[in-house]
Design an enzyme around this catalytic site. Sequence first.
Site, PDB file in Angstrom:
ATOM      1  N   ASN A 104      -8.820 -35.190 -45.975  1.00 18.75           N
ATOM      2  CA  ASN A 104     -10.242 -34.848 -45.886  1.00 18.75           C
ATOM      3  C   ASN A 104     -10.429 -33.432 -45.353  1.00 18.75           C
ATOM      4  O   ASN A 104     -11.222 -32.640 -45.871  1.00 18.75           O
ATOM      5  CB  ASN A 104     -10.967 -35.818 -44.945  1.00 18.75           C
ATOM      6  CG  ASN A 104     -11.256 -37.165 -45.582  1.00 18.75           C
ATOM      7  OD1 ASN A 104     -11.094 -37.338 -46.783  1.00 18.75           O
ATOM      8  ND2 ASN A 104     -11.683 -38.106 -44.775  1.00 18.75           N
ATOM      9  N   ARG A 157     -14.671 -38.432 -63.146  1.00 17.11           N
ATOM     10  CA  ARG A 157     -13.291 -38.492 -62.656  1.00 17.11           C
ATOM     11  C   ARG A 157     -12.642 -39.736 -63.245  1.00 17.11           C
ATOM     12  O   ARG A 157     -13.189 -40.837 -63.111  1.00 17.11           O
ATOM     13  CB  ARG A 157     -13.242 -38.569 -61.127  1.00 17.11           C
ATOM     14  CG  ARG A 157     -13.859 -37.395 -60.399  1.00 17.11           C
ATOM     15  CD  ARG A 157     -13.599 -37.500 -58.903  1.00 17.11           C
ATOM     16  NE  ARG A 157     -14.475 -36.639 -58.121  1.00 17.11           N
ATOM     17  CZ  ARG A 157     -14.254 -35.355 -57.887  1.00 17.11           C
ATOM     18  NH1 ARG A 157     -13.180 -34.777 -58.395  1.00 17.11           N
ATOM     19  NH2 ARG A 157     -15.090 -34.640 -57.148  1.00 17.11           N
ATOM     20  N   HIS A 197     -23.163 -35.873 -63.215  1.00 17.69           N
ATOM     21  CA  HIS A 197     -22.572 -36.796 -62.252  1.00 17.69           C
ATOM     22  C   HIS A 197     -22.956 -38.237 -62.578  1.00 17.69           C
ATOM     23  O   HIS A 197     -22.554 -39.166 -61.888  1.00 17.69           O
ATOM     24  CB  HIS A 197     -23.064 -36.396 -60.849  1.00 17.69           C
ATOM     25  CG  HIS A 197     -22.323 -37.024 -59.725  1.00 17.69           C
ATOM     26  ND1 HIS A 197     -22.922 -37.899 -58.845  1.00 17.69           N
ATOM     27  CD2 HIS A 197     -21.031 -36.922 -59.322  1.00 17.69           C
ATOM     28  CE1 HIS A 197     -22.037 -38.296 -57.946  1.00 17.69           C
ATOM     29  NE2 HIS A 197     -20.880 -37.723 -58.211  1.00 17.69           N
ATOM     30  N   TYR A 204     -12.748 -48.132 -53.752  1.00 21.16           N
ATOM     31  CA  TYR A 204     -14.102 -47.613 -53.549  1.00 21.16           C
ATOM     32  C   TYR A 204     -15.069 -48.776 -53.781  1.00 21.16           C
ATOM     33  O   TYR A 204     -14.917 -49.522 -54.751  1.00 21.16           O
ATOM     34  CB  TYR A 204     -14.444 -46.527 -54.574  1.00 21.16           C
ATOM     35  CG  TYR A 204     -13.919 -45.148 -54.295  1.00 21.16           C
ATOM     36  CD1 TYR A 204     -12.740 -44.943 -53.588  1.00 21.16           C
ATOM     37  CD2 TYR A 204     -14.589 -44.028 -54.755  1.00 21.16           C
ATOM     38  CE1 TYR A 204     -12.250 -43.663 -53.356  1.00 21.16           C
ATOM     39  CE2 TYR A 204     -14.107 -42.743 -54.528  1.00 21.16           C
ATOM     40  CZ  TYR A 204     -12.935 -42.573 -53.834  1.00 21.16           C
ATOM     41  OH  TYR A 204     -12.445 -41.304 -53.614  1.00 21.16           O
ATOM     42  N   ARG A 240     -22.457 -43.273 -45.074  1.00 23.03           N
ATOM     43  CA  ARG A 240     -21.036 -43.229 -44.771  1.00 23.03           C
ATOM     44  C   ARG A 240     -20.618 -41.910 -44.125  1.00 23.03           C
ATOM     45  O   ARG A 240     -19.917 -41.878 -43.144  1.00 23.03           O
ATOM     46  CB  ARG A 240     -20.211 -43.438 -46.041  1.00 23.03           C
ATOM     47  CG  ARG A 240     -18.700 -43.498 -45.769  1.00 23.03           C
ATOM     48  CD  ARG A 240     -17.883 -43.363 -47.034  1.00 23.03           C
ATOM     49  NE  ARG A 240     -17.734 -41.984 -47.445  1.00 23.03           N
ATOM     50  CZ  ARG A 240     -17.911 -41.531 -48.670  1.00 23.03           C
ATOM     51  NH1 ARG A 240     -18.269 -42.354 -49.619  1.00 23.03           N
ATOM     52  NH2 ARG A 240     -17.746 -40.255 -48.966  1.00 23.03           N
ATOM     53  N   HIS A 297     -19.016 -46.346 -51.227  1.00 21.11           N
ATOM     54  CA  HIS A 297     -19.427 -45.347 -52.210  1.00 21.11           C
ATOM     55  C   HIS A 297     -20.724 -45.718 -52.920  1.00 21.11           C
ATOM     56  O   HIS A 297     -21.319 -44.901 -53.617  1.00 21.11           O
ATOM     57  CB  HIS A 297     -18.287 -45.187 -53.235  1.00 21.11           C
ATOM     58  CG  HIS A 297     -18.380 -43.968 -54.087  1.00 21.11           C
ATOM     59  ND1 HIS A 297     -18.671 -44.020 -55.426  1.00 21.11           N
ATOM     60  CD2 HIS A 297     -18.219 -42.646 -53.796  1.00 21.11           C
ATOM     61  CE1 HIS A 297     -18.670 -42.791 -55.929  1.00 21.11           C
ATOM     62  NE2 HIS A 297     -18.403 -41.945 -54.955  1.00 21.11           N
TER      63      HIS A 297
END
Length: 701
Positions: free
Chosen positions: A48, A371, A431, A464, A560, A588
């Site tokens: 991260n 992705r 997205h 996720y 989150r 997520h």
Amino acid sequence: MEEYMKSENYINRELSWLDFNFRVLHEAKDKTNPLFERLKFLAITGSNLDEFFMVRVASLKNMVNTNYKKKDASGLTPKEQLEKISEKTHNMVNEQYNIYSRMLLPRLALENIVFLNRKQLSDKQYDFIAKYFKNEIYPVLTPMAVDSSRPFPLIHNKVLNICALVKNNKKKEAFATVQIPSIFPRFIKLPDSEKKSYILIEEIIIEFISELFKGQEVLCAYPYRVMRDADIPIDEDDSEDLLLEIEKNLKQRERSEVIRLDVDLNIKKELLSRLKKELKIENEDIYKVNSPLDLTFLNKFYSQSGFEKYKYKPFTPQISPRLKNDDIFEEIKKGDILMHHPYDSFSTVVDLIRKSATDKNVLAIKQTLYRVSGNSPIIAALEKAAENGKQVSVLVELKARFDEGNNIVWARKLEKAGCHVIYGLLGLKTHSKITEIVRREEDGIRRYVHLGTGNYNDITAQFYTDMGLLTCSKEIGEDAGAFFNMISGFSEPNHWNKLILAPIWLRDKTVEMINREIKHAREGRKARIIAKVNSLVDPKIIALLYEASCAGVKIDLIVRGICALRAGVKNLSENITVRSIIGRYLEHTRIYYFYNDGAENVFCSSADWMQRNLNRRVEIMFPIEDKSLKNEIIHVIDIQLRDTMRAHIQHDGIYEKIDRRGKEKIDCQEFFSEEAIKRSSENNEKKKLTVFIPKTKPSEE
């Protein structure tokens, strides 16, 4: 609303992100977590932090270098942000290594799992690493001396290196560096009859580094690593071919500015001075740590087999009886299907694309890909569909950060198979997560649509949490068709049935619904907002939430990561709670709930409440209108609001774990796992849940 937009009402987004990483680090400290899961949490904080530096810190440095002095919503200039980030990050790195050396290594040793340095080896182990170096490592290494005839070499991003001070027979000292090849494992298992013993590869290379400098004396050698700016802008207006422009951008990253240097704590002054000079880096960007550098290697250590007893109990994502039907199209026609991943298996989505690729009645498949995994079964299914004569249109978002190279490969592969590939929209990242399947049936053409909050990635879907909706609603089908026509051509639909898009009107719709709750509260009616997001940053949305709180709207936020809103502040946010859930799975899902005078509007979305999502990305928010599915989502957010094991509660920017004394122990992720297993059982109705049974409405507690 202006009165709520004072800088003291906002938390800086970068500092808030660091607070999130501290919460992940807390899980590495938590003794209630299995040992190897603690290692994994520590590794996650490392990866991260790497991405944070390469993108966010790099961006701030670029602002400072161009003399950009505009303050952010919290009142900090880029330079001030960098100063605060540096202080907080150095504290975080110190904490990481304290946890590693003082907590986790001793705990591993109790289980007879040890990492040895080169001075701790038995004769047998030393002979082993000597042979390993000679036969495996030595032939691959390339020592790079630096002198007047040999310039300082390119040091690659995030790659481990060893710098050395070398003296020749004329007593002259010189600098040299050796890159540790990534083809080798970072840790090597040592022969040991009593323990599971390991050594890191840099320890082996340093021990035998003199073999690389025959006739020279190696005075000292230490590992180091650099991070480079990955925030290189793409000029889409001047680019005739976006794919080629991004390929060029990826090559530039390897030579971009160094923004961080990690070195061994004991490195000699002469070596550090040379690195500082050659890499053009300041003291505040140097991180001295007690080796090993780069704790992300613990991710691979975690992935080894044989240590299952130190990990979470294995969970197999479930497939509900309804989705086990061979004809998924018939099941979708019976009614919308909601999936909650990873508790509900993502294989349903993969199987839907696979089935569509071979179904003789399917005419077209249209999909957005942001992705995907390295060996994506969805890509393979889309290729098969094109080969079978289906009309396949795929938007591959080439600007997906750190997945650009992967997405370029997939785009070319899909084009070669005969798919029509779109490379995203000018100036916007796409997205959205949407698939449209056009099928000819007895009563005419029908559109089947999948909408999701997460990526079409079969690997990340295992850890996720995300929501997905399968529907053949005529209205949503029409919207899906309009969406793909819009992104592939020049279509500008003036009417949409159900889908709410950014950057067109998602912000306006959100503002409208918050204002409606404010109106109801001021009229003395019950008003409630619940939002579950990854990040909450947008200043205007935050100011409106403050206004809603002051009007009496009860607001519960499950955020989150980054949260720029201060919760529980008198005369500002007394009616707002903020909690962050950190656990086995990465939270997520994006869910938005508005009480609406009892009508209860529920939405899922690909978008967070951030400027980039609302203003600069193509996003979709979709309504959940089926009553039973709406109750399922209300049930999910209710359990998360009741979590006492994984939730960190924020008050005026400070996060603390819930005091569990006298409270029921509820781990929402464990709860949903157990619930999915029970729900998939044919005898579900006959079995009684052994865990807490929630209310069907969001808790008022």
